[in-house]
Design an enzyme around this catalytic site. Structure first.
Site, PDB file in Angstrom:
ATOM      1  N   ARG A  48      51.943  -2.129 -13.620  1.00 49.05           N
ATOM      2  CA  ARG A  48      53.059  -1.753 -12.739  1.00 49.05           C
ATOM      3  C   ARG A  48      53.929  -0.724 -13.453  1.00 49.05           C
ATOM      4  O   ARG A  48      54.471   0.195 -12.845  1.00 49.05           O
ATOM      5  CB  ARG A  48      53.873  -2.990 -12.326  1.00 49.05           C
ATOM      6  CG  ARG A  48      55.090  -2.617 -11.519  1.00 49.05           C
ATOM      7  CD  ARG A  48      55.729  -3.739 -10.675  1.00 49.05           C
ATOM      8  NE  ARG A  48      55.458  -5.095 -11.031  1.00 49.05           N
ATOM      9  CZ  ARG A  48      56.071  -5.778 -12.008  1.00 49.05           C
ATOM     10  NH1 ARG A  48      57.012  -5.214 -12.737  1.00 49.05           N
ATOM     11  NH2 ARG A  48      55.733  -7.027 -12.261  1.00 49.05           N
ATOM     12  N   TYR A 100      60.722  14.228   8.498  1.00 51.70           N
ATOM     13  CA  TYR A 100      59.638  13.328   8.893  1.00 51.70           C
ATOM     14  C   TYR A 100      60.238  12.088   9.569  1.00 51.70           C
ATOM     15  O   TYR A 100      61.255  11.556   9.109  1.00 51.70           O
ATOM     16  CB  TYR A 100      58.878  12.950   7.619  1.00 51.70           C
ATOM     17  CG  TYR A 100      57.774  11.961   7.825  1.00 51.70           C
ATOM     18  CD1 TYR A 100      56.607  12.331   8.492  1.00 51.70           C
ATOM     19  CD2 TYR A 100      57.875  10.666   7.350  1.00 51.70           C
ATOM     20  CE1 TYR A 100      55.584  11.418   8.673  1.00 51.70           C
ATOM     21  CE2 TYR A 100      56.856   9.750   7.519  1.00 51.70           C
ATOM     22  CZ  TYR A 100      55.710  10.140   8.192  1.00 51.70           C
ATOM     23  OH  TYR A 100      54.701   9.231   8.365  1.00 51.70           O
ATOM     24  N   ASP A 172      61.459  17.516   0.428  1.00 48.66           N
ATOM     25  CA  ASP A 172      60.147  16.987   0.803  1.00 48.66           C
ATOM     26  C   ASP A 172      59.228  18.196   0.973  1.00 48.66           C
ATOM     27  O   ASP A 172      59.379  18.969   1.916  1.00 48.66           O
ATOM     28  CB  ASP A 172      60.274  16.169   2.097  1.00 48.66           C
ATOM     29  CG  ASP A 172      58.963  15.492   2.496  1.00 48.66           C
ATOM     30  OD1 ASP A 172      57.897  16.014   2.131  1.00 48.66           O
ATOM     31  OD2 ASP A 172      59.016  14.457   3.193  1.00 48.66           O
ATOM     32  N   LYS A 197      48.645  13.624   2.287  1.00 44.55           N
ATOM     33  CA  LYS A 197      48.374  14.805   3.082  1.00 44.55           C
ATOM     34  C   LYS A 197      47.575  15.823   2.250  1.00 44.55           C
ATOM     35  O   LYS A 197      46.499  15.510   1.827  1.00 44.55           O
ATOM     36  CB  LYS A 197      49.694  15.369   3.614  1.00 44.55           C
ATOM     37  CG  LYS A 197      50.644  14.283   4.170  1.00 44.55           C
ATOM     38  CD  LYS A 197      50.108  13.540   5.371  1.00 44.55           C
ATOM     39  CE  LYS A 197      50.912  12.296   5.741  1.00 44.55           C
ATOM     40  NZ  LYS A 197      52.327  12.480   5.936  1.00 44.55           N
TER      41      LYS A 197
HETATM   42  C1  LIG Z   1      53.441  11.648   5.885  1.00 40.71           C
HETATM   43  C2  LIG Z   1      54.734  12.157   5.428  1.00 40.71           C
HETATM   44  C3  LIG Z   1      55.635  11.330   4.738  1.00 40.71           C
HETATM   45  C4  LIG Z   1      55.348   9.874   4.476  1.00 40.71           C
HETATM   46  O1  LIG Z   1      54.236   9.707   3.654  1.00 40.71           O
HETATM   47  P1  LIG Z   1      53.257   8.428   3.709  1.00 40.71           P
HETATM   48  O2  LIG Z   1      52.300   8.705   2.623  1.00 40.71           O
HETATM   49  O3  LIG Z   1      52.647   8.384   5.073  1.00 40.71           O
HETATM   50  O4  LIG Z   1      54.121   7.233   3.462  1.00 40.71           O
HETATM   51  C5  LIG Z   1      56.816  11.892   4.306  1.00 40.71           C
HETATM   52  N1  LIG Z   1      57.124  13.178   4.558  1.00 40.71           N
HETATM   53  C6  LIG Z   1      56.298  13.991   5.233  1.00 40.71           C
HETATM   54  C7  LIG Z   1      56.687  15.406   5.469  1.00 40.71           C
HETATM   55  C8  LIG Z   1      55.073  13.514   5.693  1.00 40.71           C
HETATM   56  O5  LIG Z   1      54.265  14.325   6.372  1.00 40.71           O
END
Ligand SMILES: *Cc1c(COP(=O)(O)O)cnc(C)c1O
Length: 379
Positions: A48, A100, A172, A197
């Site tokens: 962890r 998001y 982000d 992604k």
């Molecule tokens: C998918 C996404 C998230 C969240 O990520 P997860 O891996 O699904 O928890 C946050 N910000 C953006 C821009 C995203 O496309």
């Protein structure tokens, strides 16, 4: 030795195993580590806290962002949650109104109950961000390009304002990836990604990462990894390390195909509006060209009504109707009922997430096949 981006994507943070020469970082599927004697260990105690496979990924992506510290989490949302844990009850966050959907959800439905305050505002004019600063503001949370209308936020302008007011700026960077845009180089303090992604790029794991140059923020985030435990598993870290090696070639192709598709969509009568930062008609095209290497693989377009969107989505043969983005395969979503369903309808309409809006994550298929598929579904 200094390394350029593609070299870093393949090598940064990794080295051949000193005991057997294995070139690829192994998946260290272990929860614990033998300690030679009381009070001594070989750098690892419990997974962890840290794990060699996760460490390699954290170093790799930190290097790609030109950052010093990387902390990986079990999902993008776990990473975003950890960032908000840097704050205390009463602290105020200014966030983009096109973040998001999950970021909006965790803020409104969870963190406000724990005393954090959020204002979601349009960030296309930096002056509006400055006006929204209050006495208790501690953080500015940017997402650019934003989801799903591909709105662009000026990283340098916002970072400058934030620092005048001693605020932490977070970006982000999921849609752009460090190949297209490196927010730390524009003065942003903390970068967050959903690894799920483009960074992993193969739609076969979930993960998140935070990258920063601040030793203080990194120390707190490492403590949060250990204390809360939302960490990335070794196997998922290994999958993602495999993904980042091809990030530059994938992003080049995503961007090239997306540009062709966006231009093609713009010429269709049934398409009311196309949102793609690479188009000259995009209101922030010049800003995007300034802060990004290319315009990425995400396009949204408006078909005018829910009925038109529904009929179009039903007839696609190659493009898959599914949430998520950034994989090798082309995915299409309907933001109003899928990714952005948790945003109230008044806000959705205000920011352009209409019932006719469709979002496409352009994959690595032959672009001619993708256009043929879109064409027959439009018909
Ligand atoms: C998918 C996404 C998230 C969240 O990520 P997860 O891996 O699904 O928890 C946050 N910000 C953006 C821009 C995203 O496309």
């Amino acid at each position: 030795m200094t390394m350029r981006f593609s070299t870093k994507a393949i090598h940064a943070g990794q080295h051949a195993d000193p005991t057997n020469g294995a070139v690829m970082t192994p998946v260290y599927l272990t929860s614990t580590y033998a300690q030679p004697e009381l009070g001594k260990n070989k750098g690892y105690e419990y997974s962890r806290v840290s794990n060699p496979t996760r460490d390699a990924l954290e170093r790799n992506i930190a290097a790609l962002e030109n950052g010093r510290h990387g902390m990986a989490f079990g999902s993008g949302m776990a990473a975003i949650d950890a960032i908000f844990h840097l704050l205390k009850p009463g602290d105020h966050v200014i966030a983009s109104d096109s973040v998001y959907g999950g970021t909006y959800r965790i803020a409104k439905m969870i963190l406000e109950d724990y005393g954090l305050k959020f204002d979601f505002i349009n960030m296309t004019h930096a002056a509006d961000v400055e006006k929204a600063i209050k006495k208790n503001t501690k953080m500015i949370f940017i997402e650019t390009p934003a989801n799903p209308t591909m709105e662009i936020t000026d990283l340098h302008a916002i970072a400058t304002i934030a620092h005048e007011h001693r605020l932490t700026v977070v970006c982000d960077n999921t849609f752009a990836t460090p190949y297209l845009q490196r927010p730390l180089e524009h003065g942003v303090d903390v970068v967050v990604h959903s690894l799920t992604k483009y960074l992993n790029g193969h739609s076969d794991m979930l993960g998140g990462i935070v990258v920063t140059n601040s030793a203080k923020i990194a120390e707190r985030l490492r403590f949060l990894q250990k204390a809360i435990g939302g960490i990335l598993s070794p196997f998922d870290a290994w999958l993602c390390l495999r993904g980042t090696k091809t990030l530059p070639v994938r992003m080049e192709r995503h961007g090239k195909s997306a540009m062709l598709i966006a231009k093609w969509l713009e010429r269709r009568k049934k398409v009311k509006k196309v949102y793609y930062p690479g188009l000259a008609t995009h209101p922030q095209h010049r800003l995007a060209a300034k802060q990004m290497k290319n315009f990425g693989g995400m396009i949204s377009f408006d078909l005018g009504s829910y009925g038109a969107a529904k009929a179009f989505l039903k007839h696609l043969k190659i493009c898959t109707l599914a949430e998520s983005l950034g994989g090798v395969e082309t995915l299409i979503t309907h933001p109003a009922t899928m990714t952005h369903a948790s945003i109230p309808v008044e806000i959705r309409n205000k920011i352009g997430i209409t019932d006719g809006l469709v979002r496409i994550s352009v994959g690595l298929e032959d672009v001619e096949d993708l256009i043929a598929d879109l064409k027959q579904a439009l018909r």
